[in-house]
Design an enzyme around this catalytic site. Structure first.
Site, short mmCIF file in Angstrom:
data_model
loop_
_atom_site.label_atom_id
_atom_site.label_comp_id
_atom_site.label_asym_id
_atom_site.label_seq_id
_atom_site.Cartn_x
_atom_site.Cartn_y
_atom_site.Cartn_z
N GLU A 1 -6.39 -7.46 -0.69
CA GLU A 1 -6.91 -7.43 0.69
C GLU A 1 -8.35 -6.95 0.68
O GLU A 1 -8.70 -6.02 -0.03
CB GLU A 1 -6.15 -6.39 1.54
CG GLU A 1 -4.72 -6.67 1.84
CD GLU A 1 -4.11 -5.53 2.68
OE1 GLU A 1 -4.86 -4.81 3.37
OE2 GLU A 1 -2.90 -5.35 2.62
N GLU B 1 0.83 -1.21 0.00
CA GLU B 1 0.00 0.00 0.00
C GLU B 1 0.87 1.26 0.00
O GLU B 1 0.78 2.10 0.91
CB GLU B 1 -0.96 0.00 1.19
CG GLU B 1 -2.06 -1.02 1.04
CD GLU B 1 -3.18 -0.85 2.07
OE1 GLU B 1 -2.98 -0.14 3.07
OE2 GLU B 1 -4.26 -1.42 1.85
C1 GAL Z 1 -4.27 -2.23 4.95
C2 GAL Z 1 -2.88 -2.82 5.14
C3 GAL Z 1 -2.89 -4.07 5.98
C4 GAL Z 1 -3.81 -3.89 7.15
C5 GAL Z 1 -5.19 -3.58 6.67
C6 GAL Z 1 -6.20 -3.44 7.77
O1 GAL Z 1 -4.17 -0.85 4.88
O2 GAL Z 1 -2.26 -3.08 3.93
O3 GAL Z 1 -1.58 -4.31 6.40
O4 GAL Z 1 -3.33 -2.85 7.93
O5 GAL Z 1 -5.16 -2.37 5.97
O6 GAL Z 1 -7.47 -3.03 7.28
#
Ligand code: GAL
Length: 670
Positions: A317, A160
């Protein structure tokens, strides 16, 4: 017109087409005894890929000259033995304490001059040469060690990029900003012209006098602000390229990606500009609380599909249930996990992954959901996870298929997003992405499919192009839009569009500036509305936020709706200029999804676009297309069952009656 990524997809060890399924996996947070159980349960859930080592720098390189790869060797081998592929991170997202202790000059500085100290994550300056060289050393070590590992399916650069460090105002940033400006403008004189520095005595004599827009006595120069946003996106892109180039040199056969954040108000990175830098696009998406949360998910997935050029992309994610970083973190309801995942697949995701595999027992994200919650595998969440694994297996035929383009496009432009929301404007309440999302929501409500596309895409294949708050319109874009309309296309745009050129300078002669002739209007003054104020239109809908005092400037312009209350009473609110078989329409106020419904009805009729099914707004349709069949994703947007009458096809998942929030996928031979 837009440059897209190379299209190289994951290197699946077995070579077969399938939908990826998995998570970020952080085994270093757990004792080794858990690892065997992890892998066994992953198999049970149908997990076939995990992202590893995202935050492992301190573990991999505990001291400047000390490396520890043993644990990662072991876990890579274990995953491979169990047929689970690895999307291996370069581990550079969060520098270890020794690095920021020896080199505090890598720490970012905010616009008030405050250092962002270590203790959380991503505390590094995108432009720090010191950080860059340490990061590349780690990338090299990982590439040399794992480049031939049979589990390795892809490289995951950093994580990210820009989540917390996109805007850095440090001296490194100042130096890099000047270099960037030199490349853009060539001379200080040219920069002075572009930044209109005659205003407020800002004329620069030397490059060294130029700074990032640090905390100032009043509003910073708007072009300086806009250029700093462009520069900041480019600076992170440069970091991405630096890691990528090294990986390409050392492991040319392994595809490379990084996880974008096309979601909500995350706006610092111009992903339309980044997309060509990766081998395949990956995105992270989290649902944001609010009335349009699912529409926002769909909008983001749809836009990600466009960034991927209509090809498959990787959902790196999302969450199985609640997150931990909103004021109130709601758990998902039954069915939401599957519907949310499948909506991403509908718009092109060929991999569905979560943050993270096992919910952390400690640390800043211990209350964030995961595939294996604190309750363990004997839990509703894990049962849904196992079920989704089976569903994704049934969708294997969809893997590798592309988006079937819609007839309506919504244009999304980072430059306009950045520029329209700068300070010192007619209103500080304007929200660029919200206006675009409102149009998207109204289209979903009308049961009409639309593509959310970048401003550099070709418009020609579309019948109706919606360009909300298209604020920055360089001559080239004005010409392109005029060409689209002259070619029979139908365009609609809104308030605060066409106002400035690429330098943020107003087009003179009246608004909407660069689009004045195309729209056949002239506006001498904006009429933003106070908070809470509304105006009525004779269409029976209400506007808020903005109005314009519109004069018609062309006999071919028709008034579609007028104001019946407010300062502009009796004057046009919505207009259409008919131009041959095309048209150019203008909406001068914020109507929201409900208020846009009758406007869309008119625009869809004019452009001859009809819904592809008769279920109206109850069912969202997304279509992917393969060699000999289309795949219809039908998503129940309601909490009631919906019968899919009159839509035939071979059922891949779901069935003829959509349960609440359920998804049916039909294969329709062509
Ligand atoms: C994203 C990140 C992850 C985790 C996730 C939680 O921003 O890449 O590592 O923090 O959010 O929602």
């Amino acid at each position: 017109m837009t440059a897209h990524h190379s299209g190289r997809w994951l290197r699946w060890p077995s070579g077969e087409e399938r939908i990826g399924y998995g998570a970020d996996y952080n085994p270093e947070q757990w004792p080794k005894e858990i690892w065997a159980e992890d892998v066994r349960e992953m198999r049970r859930a149908g997990v076939n890929i995990v992202s590893l080592a995202i935050f492992s720098w301190a573990r991999l390189q505990p001291r400047p000259e000390e490396w520890d790869f043993g644990w990662l060797d072991e876990i890579m081998d274990l995953l491979h033995e169990h047929g689970i592929a690895v999307d291996l991170a370069t581990a550079t997202a969060s520098p270890p304490p020794w690095l920021s202790t020896i080199h505090p000059e890598i720490l970012p500085v905010d616009h008030e001059g405050r250092t962002l100290w270590p203790g959380a994550r991503q505390h590094w300056r995108p432009t720090s040469p010191v950080f860059r060289s340490h990061a590349l050393r780690l990338v090299r070590a990982l590439a040399e060690r794992y480049g031939r590992h049979p589990a390795l399916a892809a490289w995951h650069v950093s994580n990210e990029l820009g989540c917390h460090n996109v805007y850095d105002y440090s001296d490194d940033a100042a130096r890099a900003f000047r270099t960037w400006l030199r490349e853009r403008y060539g001379s200080v004189a040219e920069l002075n012209r572009a930044w209109a520095t005659t205003f407020w005595s800002q004329g620069y004599g030397e490059w060294d006098e130029i700074l990032p827009p640090r905390l100032a006595a009043s509003y910073a120069n708007p072009t300086q602000q806009l250029d700093f946003k462009r520069f900041s996106s480019d600076a992170l892109k440069e970091h991405l390229r630096a890691e990528r180039d090294l990986l390409r040199e050392l492991t040319p056969d392994i595809p490379i990606t990084t996880n974008f954040m096309v979601m909500g108000e995350t706006k610092g990175m111009d992903y339309a500009d980044w997309a060509a830098e990766v081998d395949f696009v990956a995105n992270d998406h989290y649902l944001l609380a609010g009335p349009q949360s699912r529409e926002e998910l769909s909008f983001s997935a749809n836009l990600t599909g466009s960034l991927a050029g209509g090809r498959p992309w990787f959902l790196m994610e999302h969450s199985t249930s609640a997150v931990n970083w909103q004021p109130i973190n709601l758990a998902k309801r039954p069915g939401d996990l599957a519907r949310d995942s499948l909506t991403h697949v509908a718009y092109g995701a060929d991999a569905v992954c979560f943050f993270q595999w096992r919910q952390s027992a400690a640390g800043a994200e211990m209350y964030h959901s995961a595939m294996v919650p604190h309750a363990g595998t004997d839990s509703a969440v894990f049962r849904s996870v196992v079920e989704l694994g089976a569903t994704l297996r049934a969708l294997a035929p969809v893997a590798g298929t592309r988006r079937r383009p819609a007839r309506v496009a919504i244009v999304f432009d980072w430059d306009s997003w950045w520029a329209a929301e700068l300070d010192s404007h007619p209103t500080s309440r304007l929200r660029y992405r919200q206006e675009a999302l409102d149009w998207y929501t109204a289209l979903l409500e009308a049961g009409v499919r639309a593509d959310v596309v970048g401003v550099r895409e070709a418009f020609e294949g579309y019948s109706l192009v919606v360009a909300p708050i298209l604020h920055v319109v360089p001559q080239e874009l004005a010409d392109r839009l005029a060409g689209f309309v002259a070619g029979g296309g139908h365009l609609v745009t809104t308030y605060f569009s066409g106002i400035v050129d690429e330098h943020g300078h107003a087009w003179l002669g009246g608004y909407p500036g660069a689009l004045r002739e195309l729209l056949g209007l002239r506006i001498e003054e904006f009429g933003p509305l106070p908070d809470g104020a509304e105006v009525e239109l004779d269409l029976g809908v209400r506007g808020s936020l903005w109005t314009d005092r519109i004069d018609l400037a062309d006999p071919d312009v028709k008034v579609v709706a007028g104001y019946t209350t407010g300062e502009q009473v009796g004057r046009p609110a919505i207009t259409t200029r008919l131009a041959g078989t095309g048209s150019a329409s203008y909406v001068s106020t914020r109507l929201g999804p409900g208020g846009l419904a009758p406007v869309l009805e008119h625009l869809l009729a004019v452009s001859g676009v009809r819904p592809e099914h008769g279920l109206g707004g109850r069912v969202e349709l997304a279509v992917r297309t393969g060699a000999d069949a289309d795949y219809w994703f039908l998503i129940n947007r309601t909490d009631d069952p919906v019968e899919l009458d009159g839509i035939d096809g071979e059922v891949l998942i779901g069935g003829p009656v959509l349960g609440p929030r359920q998804v049916t996928v039909l294969r329709r031979a062509r």
